[in-house]
Design a protein around this motif. Sequence first.
Motif, short mmCIF file in Angstrom:
data_model
loop_
_atom_site.label_atom_id
_atom_site.label_comp_id
_atom_site.label_asym_id
_atom_site.label_seq_id
_atom_site.Cartn_x
_atom_site.Cartn_y
_atom_site.Cartn_z
N VAL A 99 0.85 -1.20 0.00
CA VAL A 99 0.00 0.00 0.00
C VAL A 99 0.88 1.24 0.00
CG1 VAL A 99 -1.80 1.31 1.19
CG2 VAL A 99 -1.83 -1.20 1.27
N PHE A 100 0.76 2.03 -1.06
CA PHE A 100 1.33 3.38 -1.09
C PHE A 100 0.18 4.36 -0.96
CE2 PHE A 100 4.70 0.95 -2.98
CZ PHE A 100 5.87 1.67 -2.75
N CYS A 101 0.38 5.40 -0.18
CA CYS A 101 -0.70 6.37 0.00
C CYS A 101 -0.12 7.74 0.33
CB CYS A 101 -1.67 5.92 1.09
SG CYS A 101 -0.92 5.90 2.73
N HIS A 102 -1.00 8.73 0.45
CA HIS A 102 -0.56 10.10 0.72
C HIS A 102 -0.50 10.41 2.21
CE1 HIS A 102 -1.77 10.39 -3.54
NE2 HIS A 102 -0.92 11.38 -3.62
N PHE A 103 -0.67 9.40 3.06
CA PHE A 103 -0.58 9.65 4.50
C PHE A 103 0.23 8.55 5.20
CE2 PHE A 103 -4.67 7.86 3.19
CZ PHE A 103 -4.73 6.66 3.89
N PRO A 104 1.47 8.32 4.75
CA PRO A 104 2.27 7.26 5.37
C PRO A 104 2.67 7.56 6.81
CG PRO A 104 3.62 8.53 3.86
CD PRO A 104 2.22 9.01 3.68
N ILE A 124 -3.13 6.05 12.10
CA ILE A 124 -3.29 7.32 11.37
C ILE A 124 -4.76 7.56 11.04
CG2 ILE A 124 -2.78 8.51 9.20
CD1 ILE A 124 -0.05 7.00 9.25
N LEU A 125 -5.44 6.51 10.55
CA LEU A 125 -6.83 6.68 10.13
C LEU A 125 -7.78 6.81 11.30
CD1 LEU A 125 -7.08 4.38 6.98
CD2 LEU A 125 -6.87 6.85 7.10
N GLU A 126 -7.49 6.15 12.41
CA GLU A 126 -8.32 6.33 13.61
C GLU A 126 -8.23 7.77 14.11
OE1 GLU A 126 -10.47 4.46 14.92
OE2 GLU A 126 -10.04 2.41 14.27
N ASP A 127 -7.02 8.34 14.07
CA ASP A 127 -6.85 9.75 14.45
C ASP A 127 -7.61 10.66 13.49
OD1 ASP A 127 -5.25 9.04 16.56
OD2 ASP A 127 -3.35 9.47 15.55
N ALA A 128 -7.54 10.35 12.18
CA ALA A 128 -8.25 11.15 11.18
C ALA A 128 -9.76 11.08 11.39
CB ALA A 128 -7.88 10.67 9.77
N HIS A 150 -9.37 0.83 1.09
CA HIS A 150 -10.27 1.60 0.23
C HIS A 150 -10.11 3.10 0.45
CE1 HIS A 150 -12.50 -1.48 -1.90
NE2 HIS A 150 -12.76 -2.12 -0.77
N VAL A 151 -9.89 3.53 1.68
CA VAL A 151 -9.64 4.95 1.96
C VAL A 151 -8.38 5.40 1.23
CG1 VAL A 151 -9.06 6.65 3.74
CG2 VAL A 151 -10.83 4.94 4.18
N ALA A 152 -7.33 4.58 1.27
CA ALA A 152 -6.08 4.92 0.58
C ALA A 152 -6.31 5.00 -0.93
CB ALA A 152 -5.01 3.88 0.90
N ARG A 153 -7.10 4.08 -1.48
CA ARG A 153 -7.36 4.07 -2.93
C ARG A 153 -8.15 5.31 -3.35
NH1 ARG A 153 -9.33 -2.23 -2.77
NH2 ARG A 153 -7.30 -3.09 -2.21
N ILE A 154 -9.18 5.65 -2.57
CA ILE A 154 -10.03 6.79 -2.93
C ILE A 154 -9.22 8.08 -2.86
CG2 ILE A 154 -12.08 8.13 -2.32
CD1 ILE A 154 -13.21 5.44 -1.13
N SER A 155 -8.44 8.25 -1.79
CA SER A 155 -7.65 9.48 -1.65
C SER A 155 -6.60 9.57 -2.76
CB SER A 155 -6.98 9.55 -0.27
OG SER A 155 -6.09 8.46 -0.08
#
Length: 337
Positions: A99-104, A124-128, A150-155
């Motif tokens: 998984v690569f994403c914009h919030f590593p 990270i996502l629980e904090d978000a 799915h959150v990583a894919r959509i973002s």
Amino acid sequence: VAQTFRKTAANFHYEFNIRHLSNVFQGLLVSEGEQFPTAEKFVWLWLHESERVYWDRLVSPEDQAKYNVIAQAQCKKYFPAVTGSITRFYATEAADPLVFCHFPENINDKLYDMIPDIEKMSSILEDALREYNETNAVMDLVLFEDAMKHVARISRIILNEGGHALLVGVGGSGKQSLSRLASFICGYDVKAIQISSTYGINDLKDDLKWMYNKAGMKEQGVTFLLTDSQITNERFLIFINDLLASGNIPDLFANDEVDGIVGALTSRVKAAGIVPEKKAVWDYFLTDIRKNLHVILAFSPVGDDFRSRARKFPALVTCTVIDWFQPWPDDALMKVG
């Protein structure tokens, strides 16, 4: 991929062309050299971007398993030196996440890099989600592994210029909630139309004008979240099709409104070093629209509506990146339960 996954009446979206290849390279070009000290890691990114463009479109775990075999074979053929390091991503049990994403590290840096592990991503996502719930209607989400991916894919989709998402899954699979969380992480406002017995074409045009004003004039990020149940008039899709295809919706604005937009943007266009002719200013406005306004369509594959609409309005499929929601795995159902 094109030879293995053939277009059928049921899988009408199994079309693979140069647009998809450009999406892979668009993902590669988001990367920054500092995050990729080795060629091996860049090959991992190539595998990830290919997966997001091709694997996410596939409708069944069986097709996804076939794709995994193809991906590993291509990697072995063209990058034999790193073949040994990718098997852990494709293990049948306890596979490592690719998984690569914009919030590593956090949701503020927008640095495109690899997530070290699922526990870090979950934190990270629980904090978000906590942050989101402080300023918006509370979403009581259980962020299991598939939901986080799915959150990583959509973002990833909506942070790209001109990026629009088509989320396909049965009702209750979390498409809208995960879209709202992803949009929050991207720093976008979410606009959803409020359907009523009187909501018609003119109301949709007013909502679209509001979004165009925010994205093009104010240069603020906007996510237009639309579900298939909100399409109470098939003519709505004429406007959505044009928005997805080019951003230019004919007759959305009256002539005097166009003149007002051109007049308001003239100084900004001059500052950008562009001759402020009317067509040039309007093109500049549409460029800002493509940059800041992103559509997320949340559709169900059940019934004939999806296939029929995609045939009549091809941009729904050709101008979006598809994320097909598979049935939630057992561990996800246990967590939710």
